[in-house]
Scaffold this motif. Structure first.
Motif, short mmCIF file in Angstrom:
data_model
loop_
_atom_site.label_atom_id
_atom_site.label_comp_id
_atom_site.label_asym_id
_atom_site.label_seq_id
_atom_site.Cartn_x
_atom_site.Cartn_y
_atom_site.Cartn_z
N LEU A 20 -6.11 -38.38 20.59
CA LEU A 20 -6.37 -39.24 19.57
C LEU A 20 -6.53 -38.75 18.16
O LEU A 20 -7.34 -37.45 18.20
N TRP A 21 -6.04 -38.99 17.00
CA TRP A 21 -6.45 -38.26 15.77
C TRP A 21 -6.37 -39.47 14.80
O TRP A 21 -5.76 -40.33 14.52
N GLY A 22 -7.45 -39.43 14.04
CA GLY A 22 -7.67 -40.44 12.83
C GLY A 22 -8.71 -41.34 13.11
O GLY A 22 -9.04 -42.19 12.01
N THR A 23 -9.13 -41.52 14.44
CA THR A 23 -10.07 -42.75 14.78
C THR A 23 -11.07 -42.33 14.26
O THR A 23 -12.16 -43.23 13.96
N GLN A 24 -11.63 -40.94 13.97
CA GLN A 24 -12.96 -40.62 13.51
C GLN A 24 -13.38 -41.18 12.26
O GLN A 24 -14.45 -41.41 11.71
N ARG A 25 -12.25 -41.48 11.55
CA ARG A 25 -12.16 -41.97 10.19
C ARG A 25 -12.96 -43.32 9.97
O ARG A 25 -13.43 -43.85 8.83
N LEU A 26 -12.64 -44.03 11.28
CA LEU A 26 -12.98 -45.76 11.31
C LEU A 26 -14.63 -45.49 11.55
O LEU A 26 -15.32 -46.43 11.03
N THR A 40 -17.67 -43.03 13.63
CA THR A 40 -18.08 -41.77 14.48
C THR A 40 -19.53 -41.57 14.29
O THR A 40 -20.11 -41.94 13.39
N LYS A 41 -19.87 -40.63 15.11
CA LYS A 41 -21.26 -40.22 14.82
C LYS A 41 -21.64 -39.64 13.91
O LYS A 41 -20.94 -38.43 13.38
N GLY A 42 -22.82 -39.95 13.08
CA GLY A 42 -23.38 -39.16 11.92
C GLY A 42 -22.60 -39.67 10.55
O GLY A 42 -22.97 -39.17 9.41
N HIS A 43 -21.58 -41.19 10.58
CA HIS A 43 -21.03 -41.29 9.53
C HIS A 43 -20.95 -42.91 9.59
O HIS A 43 -20.92 -43.59 10.67
N LYS A 44 -20.96 -43.59 8.55
CA LYS A 44 -20.95 -45.07 8.44
C LYS A 44 -19.70 -45.54 8.90
O LYS A 44 -18.66 -44.83 8.86
N PRO A 53 -7.46 -35.87 2.91
CA PRO A 53 -8.55 -36.03 2.34
C PRO A 53 -8.33 -36.72 0.86
O PRO A 53 -7.41 -35.98 0.24
N LYS A 54 -8.95 -37.41 0.52
CA LYS A 54 -9.00 -37.83 -1.03
C LYS A 54 -9.58 -36.83 -1.92
O LYS A 54 -9.31 -36.90 -3.13
N GLY A 55 -10.31 -36.09 -1.49
CA GLY A 55 -10.90 -34.93 -2.51
C GLY A 55 -11.94 -34.15 -1.37
O GLY A 55 -12.30 -34.49 -0.26
N PRO A 56 -12.86 -33.36 -1.98
CA PRO A 56 -13.70 -32.77 -1.26
C PRO A 56 -14.62 -33.51 -0.37
O PRO A 56 -15.10 -33.16 0.62
N GLU A 57 -15.21 -34.65 -1.09
CA GLU A 57 -16.12 -35.59 -0.59
C GLU A 57 -15.46 -36.23 0.50
O GLU A 57 -16.53 -36.62 1.38
N ASP A 58 -14.21 -36.35 0.75
CA ASP A 58 -13.60 -37.09 1.83
C ASP A 58 -13.08 -36.03 2.80
O ASP A 58 -12.27 -36.59 3.75
N GLY A 92 -9.79 -26.17 7.17
CA GLY A 92 -10.40 -26.27 5.84
C GLY A 92 -11.20 -27.45 5.49
O GLY A 92 -11.58 -27.81 4.26
N GLY A 93 -11.66 -28.25 6.36
CA GLY A 93 -12.62 -29.57 6.27
C GLY A 93 -14.17 -29.07 6.47
O GLY A 93 -14.09 -27.73 6.52
N THR A 94 -14.79 -30.05 5.99
CA THR A 94 -16.21 -30.00 6.12
C THR A 94 -17.06 -30.43 7.10
O THR A 94 -18.12 -30.58 7.11
N ALA A 95 -16.24 -30.58 8.26
CA ALA A 95 -16.91 -30.95 9.41
C ALA A 95 -17.66 -30.04 10.03
O ALA A 95 -17.16 -28.99 9.70
N PRO A 96 -18.62 -30.16 10.88
CA PRO A 96 -19.38 -29.03 11.50
C PRO A 96 -18.71 -28.14 12.17
O PRO A 96 -17.56 -28.68 12.69
#
Length: 239
Positions: A149-155, A157-161, A213-218, A227-231
């Motif tokens: 699965l990919w993309g489901t974490q955006r809905l 996931t742990k540590g995010h609203k 991503p829509k930007g660095p914050e996303d 290249g993302g900011t996930a741990p």
């Protein structure tokens, strides 16, 4: 015994998907057997992964019985639903009871859904696999069907609203050819082969994913090696 609760829950989930305007890219559902037992094995990046894993089995007209931690079954809302849908509670201090329950279900021709990473991957990369899925498949003499699965974490996931707005999130699902373990093959070898297959499917899903991503914050939902900011996996382990 007839499934009186599961089909309406599926109908509700599909209506909810439409309300969220989710965009699905699902390939490989022909690999899910239309009859007989099988272990459906997926990566785990979201609290909702069981919903999307089960969705992949619908073209084969199969209902998946998931192994889930027993705390879900103790919840006043989810508990009755989980039991009515014949999912399998797992008490991690007494896992053999759940194992025997799943083994009996496989031998009776059910599909059992397993997340062998055991917990959500905060790095969104593939963690080490527990051996339970391979053990079940070997003992029940059934195939393992790998998927990613990919993309489901955006809905959610742990540590995010949770984000249940109409954001047109894409969800990519890839199902691979069944893995048939040999009866005398060492379980750790079967587990390694299974993990490699899921890893390949995960990379295929990531390559095909249309969302950016829509930007660095996303970029929190994108793995560090992409290249993302996930741990990183090491950072996620400390969490």
């Amino acid at each position: 015994m007839a499934d009186l609760v599961y089909p309406p829950v599926i109908g509700f989930a599909r209506t909810w998907f439409k309300a969220l305007d989710l965009r699905f890219d699902i390939q490989g559902t022909e690999h899910i057997p239309r009859k007989g037992g099988a272990v459906l094995v997926s990566n785990h990046i979201s609290y909702l992964d069981f919903v999307f894993t089960g969705l992949a089995a619908r073209p084969a007209k199969r209902l998946v019985r998931f192994m889930a931690k027993d705390s879900v079954f103790r919840h006043k809302v989810s508990g009755p639903l989980m039991r009515a849908m014949k999912h399998i509670p797992v008490d991690r201090s007494q896992g053999e009871h759940a194992y025997r329950h799943a083994l009996k279900a496989l031998r009776s021709g059910e599909i059992i859904g397993v997340f062998p990473e055991a917990t959500i991957s905060r790095s969104f990369t593939l963690k080490d696999f527990k051996s339970g899925a391979a053990r079940l498949a070997q003992e029940a003499k059934v195939p393992m069907v790998p998927m990613a699965l990919w993309g489901t974490q955006r809905l959610w996931t742990k540590g995010h609203k949770r984000d249940f707005g109409r954001n047109h999130f894409p969800v990519t699902i890839r199902v691979g050819e069944p893995v048939h373990p040999e009866p005398d093959e060492p379980t750790f070898k079967v587990t390694e082969r299974l993990r490699e297959r899921v890893h390949d499917l995960l990379e295929a899903a990531q390559r095909a994913y249309p969302g950016v991503p829509k930007g660095p914050e996303d970029s929190w939902w994108v793995p560090a090696h992409m290249g993302g900011t996930a741990p990183t996996p090491a950072q996620a382990k400390t969490l």
